[in-house]
Design a protein around this motif. Structure first.
Motif, PDB file in Angstrom:
ATOM      1  N   MET A  40       0.833  -1.196   0.000  1.00 34.29           N
ATOM      2  CA  MET A  40       0.000   0.000   0.000  1.00 34.29           C
ATOM      3  C   MET A  40       0.870   1.249   0.000  1.00 34.29           C
ATOM      4  N   ILE A  65      -5.718   3.323   6.756  1.00 35.85           N
ATOM      5  CA  ILE A  65      -6.287   1.984   6.839  1.00 35.85           C
ATOM      6  C   ILE A  65      -7.390   1.854   7.892  1.00 35.85           C
ATOM      7  N   VAL A  66      -7.140   2.380   9.092  1.00 34.86           N
ATOM      8  CA  VAL A  66      -8.183   2.228  10.115  1.00 34.86           C
ATOM      9  C   VAL A  66      -9.432   3.067   9.779  1.00 34.86           C
ATOM     10  N   TYR A  81     -10.429   3.674   6.889  1.00 35.66           N
ATOM     11  CA  TYR A  81     -11.055   2.896   5.815  1.00 35.66           C
ATOM     12  C   TYR A  81     -11.866   1.741   6.395  1.00 35.66           C
ATOM     13  N   LEU A  82     -11.264   1.027   7.356  1.00 33.78           N
ATOM     14  CA  LEU A  82     -11.982  -0.089   7.976  1.00 33.78           C
ATOM     15  C   LEU A  82     -13.215   0.416   8.723  1.00 33.78           C
ATOM     16  N   ARG A  98      -0.085   6.595  11.587  1.00 33.21           N
ATOM     17  CA  ARG A  98      -1.115   5.636  11.187  1.00 33.21           C
ATOM     18  C   ARG A  98      -1.946   5.227  12.409  1.00 33.21           C
TER      19      ARG A  98
END
Lengths: 369, 212
Positions: A91, A99-100, A102-103, A149
């Motif tokens: 990625m 990412i989180v 997005y989740l 992140r």
């Protein structure tokens, strides 16, 4: 607030690796778990986001038992930072940071904005980095991304598992400083695992020293340095570790606690007697409230009439230092003013102790004993 | 040499048809092997204890001589293209299952733990991390399977499935070297072309961040 209540963990072969630990991590504190490898520090950390489930006992976050909910949901609300290999190599930097969110199904617009904001927070140009891949970044940059992140979805709690251990010393120092500054700004609850005592002392609000699945000592860095639990902790932190952190050594730690004092109405003769019986060559003159009035040395007294009062012959222009000044400040004062005696006073200006050249020698000599 | 070229040109229509047939048979067999093999490879990463048996089984199939395997398949599927496709399918399974399994199990466990620790479900972990990162290895398995399949498929002509093997076997029976070559050369070229194409796909699907 994270509470561990009699938490135990043993593996199928019966080996107990966490032997019933109890402690509380306060909100907004940077809590360091430290110990030799195999002490259970990482296991303790991973039990907070349920990557490892305790065998018995309870872990509460803000009063709620974490086993009561969905582990996936729990993890999405806790930041997690591991060594630099934890970035997803397939990625881009932007995708990694998002990412989180997005989740958690944030809309794309909001995710992008948050990513830009975070990159700016650690001084990385979003235009330059957002579309790059982890393998194009240096170790330090990767770990910065790892940290932001974990911040992406704005969790209250962040777990860090030896995040800086793979970095070279210079980059590591830099990132430690950045984390410290970040923490001042954001005030998260951070649980930080390390095996590096210098790192623990530098970052931790409190340090929890573990060994063989037990907590050996849990205290502020200052307390751990000053009063290390006997045996293991002393050895683990290094016996004279406090000397490499001189800011933790205060005047009150090295002063003579009961200096020889006398009332200003005493005569020179009496003062000489007092000095003799205490084997000292100077005397501090204080009033009934322990307030320092002056200082008289045997030299001052030798040529004087024995019946004179101390208040008549004492030196009143005395340089003093406060009890919470650090050892380096004390040494500087004594060096600059060329004095061998430094009375120590507290905030109320009362005399609490005395530092002399010979008392300093005694303190330093302990270093090598 | 000129004899061969003349022969080739005079039969070009037939060779063209046989080549197309060959491609069709191969693609069907390999795609079936991908559709079945990749999921099996994924499943055995989840049930590690099964992996030994499944890969062992695929190994055994691989060890059976191709003619013998076809012999076993005729009673089940008769003659024609079906047993040929099944045979090539069975041979293609091993590299695909094995590479899928290896590709996924070789991913750095810290990366997976990072994903899990951030709250990915198992299927998100598979979709966002495991598959993208193991895709190059899986594609390498598919490439091996496909290239081998082109060669293997020539045997299909034995049981009337057609393909370039038809030229080869007929040529052998008629002692006609030119005919044998007219089947073997296009088959070899076909294998090289497929290798080339899949290599390109392999590069294409490799995530940018892990390209060498």
């Amino acid at each position: 607030m994270i509470e561990f209540k009699d938490v135990k963990k043993s593996y199928n072969d019966g080996k107990e690796i966490i032997k019933g630990i109890n402690f509380t991590i306060n909100s907004g504190e940077l809590f360091v778990l430290i110990g030799p490898s195999g002490c259970g520090k990482t296991t303790t950390l991973k039990m907070i986001n349920r990557l490892i489930e305790p065998t018995s006992g309870k872990i509460l976050i803000d009063g709620k038992d974490i086993t009561k909910g969905d582990p996936i949901e729990l993890r999405r609300n806790i930041g997690y930072v591991i060594q630099q290999t934890g970035l997803f190599p397939n990625m881009t930097i932007g995708q990694n940071i998002e990412i989180v969110p997005y989740l958690k199904k944030w809309p794309q617009q909001k995710r992008r904005e948050r990513t830009m904001e975070l990159l700016r927070l650690v001084g990385m140009d979003p235009e330059e980095f957002i579309n790059r891949y982890p393998n194009e970044l240096s170790g330090g940059q990767k770990q910065r991304i790892g940290v932001i992140r974990a911040l992406a979805a704005n969790p209250d709690v962040i777990l860090m598992d030896e995040p800086f251990s793979a970095l070279d010393p210079i980059t590591r120092n830099q990132l430690q400083d950045e984390l410290f500054d970040l923490q001042q700004k954001l005030n998260k609850t951070i649980v930080f695992v390390t095996h590096d005592m210098d790192e623990a002392l530098k970052l931790g609000d409190r340090i929890c020293i573990m060994k063989d699945g037990n907590i050996i000592q849990l205290d502020t860095p200052e307390e751990i340095l000053k009063n290390p639990a006997h045996g293991f902790v002393e050895n683990f932190i290094g016996k004279n570790r406090i000397w490499s952190n001189p800011d933790y050594i205060k005047a009150e730690d090295i002063m003579i606690n009961s200096p020889v004092k006398a009332n200003p109405k005493r005569t020179v003769l009496q003062a000489i007697e007092i000095m003799k019986s205490n084997k000292v060559d100077s005397i501090l003159v204080v009033d009934g409230n322990e307030k320092l009035l002056g200082i008289a040395t045997s030299k001052d007294m030798s040529k004087k009439d024995g019946n004179k009062k101390l208040e008549e012959i004492m030196e009143t222009n005395v340089i003093t230092a406060y009890n919470d000044e650090t050892i380096s400040e004390i040494l500087k004062i004594m060096d600059e003013k060329g004095i061998g005696l430094l009375p120590i006073i507290n905030k109320e200006k009362r005399l609490v102790g005395l530092i002399t050249k010979s008392s300093l020698i005694t303190v330093f000599s302990k270093l090598y004993s | 040499m000129s004899d061969f070229i003349n022969f080739f040109l005079s039969r070009s229509n037939q060779i063209g048809n046989l080549t197309l047939q060959h491609i069709e048979l191969t693609i069907v067999a390999v795609i079936a092997a991908i559709v079945i093999g990749v999921p099996i490879g994924i499943i055995i990463t989840r049930f590690r204890r099964l992996s030994k048996y499944i890969i062992g089984l695929a190994n055994v199939v691989q060890a059976i001589p191709s003619l013998a395997l076809m012999g076993f398949l005729i009673p089940l599927f008769g003659i024609g293209s079906t047993p040929a496709i099944v045979m090539v399918f069975l041979y293609s399974l091993l590299p695909i299952i094995k590479n899928t399994f290896t590709g996924i199990t070789n991913i750095d466990s810290e990366i997976l733990e990072a994903g899990r620790g951030m709250g990915m479900t198992n299927s998100q972990l598979l979709r966002l991390i495991e598959l993208p990162l193991s895709l190059p290895v899986i594609m390498a398995g598919i490439r091996i399977a496909a290239v081998t399949a082109v060669g293997l498929m020539t045997i299909a002509a034995f049981i009337g499935a057609g393909g370039l093997g038809y030229m080869i076997f007929t040529g052998i029976q008629m002692y006609n070297t030119q005919m044998v070559l007219a089947g073997a050369i296009p088959a070899a070229i076909l294998a090289l072309i497929i290798d080339f194409i899949i290599e390109k796909i392999e590069i294409k699907v490799t995530p940018k961040g892990i390209r060498k």
